[in-house]
Write a protein that holds these residues in place. Sequence first.
Motif, mmCIF file in Angstrom:
data_model
loop_
_atom_site.group_PDB
_atom_site.id
_atom_site.type_symbol
_atom_site.label_atom_id
_atom_site.label_comp_id
_atom_site.label_asym_id
_atom_site.label_seq_id
_atom_site.Cartn_x
_atom_site.Cartn_y
_atom_site.Cartn_z
ATOM 1 N N ALA A 180 83.484 -49.386 47.562
ATOM 2 C CA ALA A 180 83.972 -50.635 46.967
ATOM 3 C C ALA A 180 85.320 -50.416 46.291
ATOM 4 O O ALA A 180 86.232 -51.259 46.394
ATOM 5 N N ILE A 181 85.469 -49.290 45.616
ATOM 6 C CA ILE A 181 86.732 -48.961 44.934
ATOM 7 C C ILE A 181 87.863 -48.808 45.945
ATOM 8 O O ILE A 181 88.966 -49.355 45.772
ATOM 9 N N GLU A 182 87.607 -48.071 47.012
ATOM 10 C CA GLU A 182 88.635 -47.821 48.026
ATOM 11 C C GLU A 182 89.089 -49.117 48.687
ATOM 12 O O GLU A 182 90.281 -49.305 48.956
ATOM 13 N N GLU A 183 88.169 -50.026 48.932
ATOM 14 C CA GLU A 183 88.528 -51.285 49.576
ATOM 15 C C GLU A 183 89.311 -52.182 48.618
ATOM 16 O O GLU A 183 90.311 -52.794 49.011
ATOM 17 N N ALA A 184 88.872 -52.255 47.364
ATOM 18 C CA ALA A 184 89.574 -53.100 46.389
ATOM 19 C C ALA A 184 90.999 -52.623 46.166
ATOM 20 O O ALA A 184 91.917 -53.429 45.927
ATOM 21 N N ALA A 185 91.223 -51.320 46.254
ATOM 22 C CA ALA A 185 92.555 -50.754 46.026
ATOM 23 C C ALA A 185 93.557 -51.203 47.086
ATOM 24 O O ALA A 185 94.764 -51.073 46.894
ATOM 25 N N ARG A 186 93.084 -51.742 48.194
ATOM 26 C CA ARG A 186 93.976 -52.285 49.226
ATOM 27 C C ARG A 186 94.632 -53.585 48.766
ATOM 28 O O ARG A 186 95.643 -54.008 49.325
ATOM 29 N N TYR A 187 94.043 -54.235 47.750
ATOM 30 C CA TYR A 187 94.503 -55.562 47.352
ATOM 31 C C TYR A 187 95.106 -55.620 45.946
ATOM 32 O O TYR A 187 95.678 -56.640 45.564
ATOM 33 N N GLY A 188 94.963 -54.571 45.184
ATOM 34 C CA GLY A 188 95.511 -54.589 43.835
ATOM 35 C C GLY A 188 95.184 -53.307 43.094
ATOM 36 O O GLY A 188 94.617 -52.360 43.660
ATOM 37 N N ALA A 189 95.550 -53.276 41.829
ATOM 38 C CA ALA A 189 95.338 -52.081 41.011
ATOM 39 C C ALA A 189 93.874 -51.973 40.604
ATOM 40 O O ALA A 189 93.272 -52.947 40.151
ATOM 41 N N VAL A 190 93.318 -50.793 40.775
ATOM 42 C CA VAL A 190 91.931 -50.541 40.400
ATOM 43 C C VAL A 190 91.890 -49.470 39.317
ATOM 44 O O VAL A 190 92.497 -48.404 39.454
ATOM 45 N N ASN A 191 91.193 -49.770 38.251
ATOM 46 C CA ASN A 191 90.972 -48.803 37.177
ATOM 47 C C ASN A 191 89.524 -48.319 37.264
ATOM 48 O O ASN A 191 88.599 -49.109 37.124
ATOM 49 N N VAL A 192 89.350 -47.031 37.553
ATOM 50 C CA VAL A 192 88.000 -46.466 37.534
ATOM 51 C C VAL A 192 87.657 -46.229 36.068
ATOM 52 O O VAL A 192 88.023 -45.223 35.469
ATOM 53 N N ALA A 193 86.962 -47.201 35.495
ATOM 54 C CA ALA A 193 86.736 -47.222 34.058
ATOM 55 C C ALA A 193 85.626 -46.282 33.605
ATOM 56 O O ALA A 193 85.532 -45.935 32.429
ATOM 57 N N GLY A 194 84.785 -45.882 34.542
ATOM 58 C CA GLY A 194 83.698 -44.962 34.217
ATOM 59 C C GLY A 194 83.232 -44.297 35.498
ATOM 60 O O GLY A 194 83.300 -44.893 36.569
ATOM 61 N N SER A 195 82.814 -43.049 35.393
ATOM 62 C CA SER A 195 82.406 -42.332 36.599
ATOM 63 C C SER A 195 81.258 -41.374 36.312
ATOM 64 O O SER A 195 81.216 -40.724 35.253
ATOM 65 N N GLY A 196 80.346 -41.308 37.273
ATOM 66 C CA GLY A 196 79.246 -40.356 37.186
ATOM 67 C C GLY A 196 79.612 -38.996 37.740
ATOM 68 O O GLY A 196 78.761 -38.109 37.828
ATOM 69 N N LYS A 197 80.899 -38.811 38.094
ATOM 70 C CA LYS A 197 81.323 -37.543 38.695
ATOM 71 C C LYS A 197 81.067 -36.368 37.766
ATOM 72 O O LYS A 197 80.691 -35.282 38.208
ATOM 73 N N VAL A 198 81.251 -36.590 36.475
ATOM 74 C CA VAL A 198 81.030 -35.521 35.501
ATOM 75 C C VAL A 198 79.577 -35.055 35.503
ATOM 76 O O VAL A 198 79.269 -33.933 35.098
ATOM 77 N N TYR A 199 78.665 -35.900 35.984
ATOM 78 C CA TYR A 199 77.243 -35.556 36.083
ATOM 79 C C TYR A 199 76.836 -35.237 37.524
ATOM 80 O O TYR A 199 75.649 -35.268 37.853
ATOM 81 N N ASN A 200 77.846 -34.964 38.377
ATOM 82 C CA ASN A 200 77.587 -34.745 39.809
ATOM 83 C C ASN A 200 76.873 -35.929 40.444
ATOM 84 O O ASN A 200 76.138 -35.778 41.410
ATOM 85 N N PHE A 201 77.087 -37.103 39.865
ATOM 86 C CA PHE A 201 76.476 -38.358 40.323
ATOM 87 C C PHE A 201 74.948 -38.315 40.282
ATOM 88 O O PHE A 201 74.279 -39.008 41.043
ATOM 89 N N PHE A 202 74.429 -37.533 39.345
ATOM 90 C CA PHE A 202 72.983 -37.489 39.115
ATOM 91 C C PHE A 202 72.587 -38.372 37.932
ATOM 92 O O PHE A 202 71.424 -38.413 37.556
#
Length: 361
Positions: A107-129
């Motif tokens: 969803a993030i990658e697709e939205a970025a085609r149309y405007g600025a996207v701010n990834v305001a929070g991410s589970g990456k720090v938790y390995n997405f667990f």
Amino acid sequence: MTKRAFNFCAGPAALPEEVLKQVQAELLDWQGKGLSVMEMSHRGSDFIALAAEAEQDLRDLLHVPNNYKVLFLQGGASQQFAQIPLNLMRDDQKADYIETGIWARKAIEEAARYGAVNVAGSGKVYNFFAVPGQNEWKLSKDAAYVHYTSNETIGGVEFDWIPEVGDVPLVVDMSSDILSRPVDVSKFGVIYAGAQKNIGPSGLVVTIIREDLLGKERSDCPTMLNYKVAADNDSMYNTPPTFSWYLAGLVFKWLKKQGGLEGMKKVNQQKQELLYGYIDSTEFYNNPISQTSRSWMNVPFRLIDERLDKLFLEKAEKNNFLNLKGHRSVGGMRASIYNAVGLEAVQALVAFMKEFEREHG
């Protein structure tokens, strides 16, 4: 009589047997009309009445407020990834997204085609667990909307809370957990969900949108992707996926018979507690997801000895347990236990897992 398998597919997923039998009975002659529902005009009074009834049943189940439009669209949730920014984000705006796994990232990658996207929070720090807590988010002051994925079908991570984002429209991809338990629709600007998990067969996506968000589309928004056009034409600007719409309507009626979403919540809670409870009780299997972020609908698990994976899947299939292989991106196993997968299916799966552990543990 054909024996039905225990189907744990992530999607297209199991459908209620009662619904399938009704479809079978009506396939050649829908309500004495002498034709299939697939063969009738979407402009005719019969289908228009059927569509309106399906919408009303969905409104009843979710207690959708009157100031929301319910749209039955095509293209699946993946098309909504583009449709959301095209309808809600102008060229000079940005949107906040919460990254919790593969579907949120798409969803993030697709939205970025149309405007600025701010990834305001991410589970990456938790390995997405785990789902990142809202205290970890960095929301924009001027976002057009905040988007999140309530349940990651692949990763098995789910929000058990609704974010608080003030007056900014909250947009949620609810594809794999919609209708599994009650939800307060009034907290959202837009809810969208691909049908092939808890709604019906593939080919359909349901979008519930607050009326004040209609008519905000960008100038380059295609007519077919314009929510206002869809709303103004009762989701029939062009020929809709009529068979999927009809079948979804039957699922809504089935859900009402189960006691609505309160009834489904009780059963779904039993199912997930049984399966997670067994996995946590043994060292032979494990689930890596944080207990506060575990999905009720998609339960990934691993065998402690991955060399047994192939044998586990082979034996499972021989015993009528289908589609337990994990997604290719994460491996292991995954049991998707949507509404149409009954408690008896989960009980049988746990019994099989125990027997496999006894033989190979």
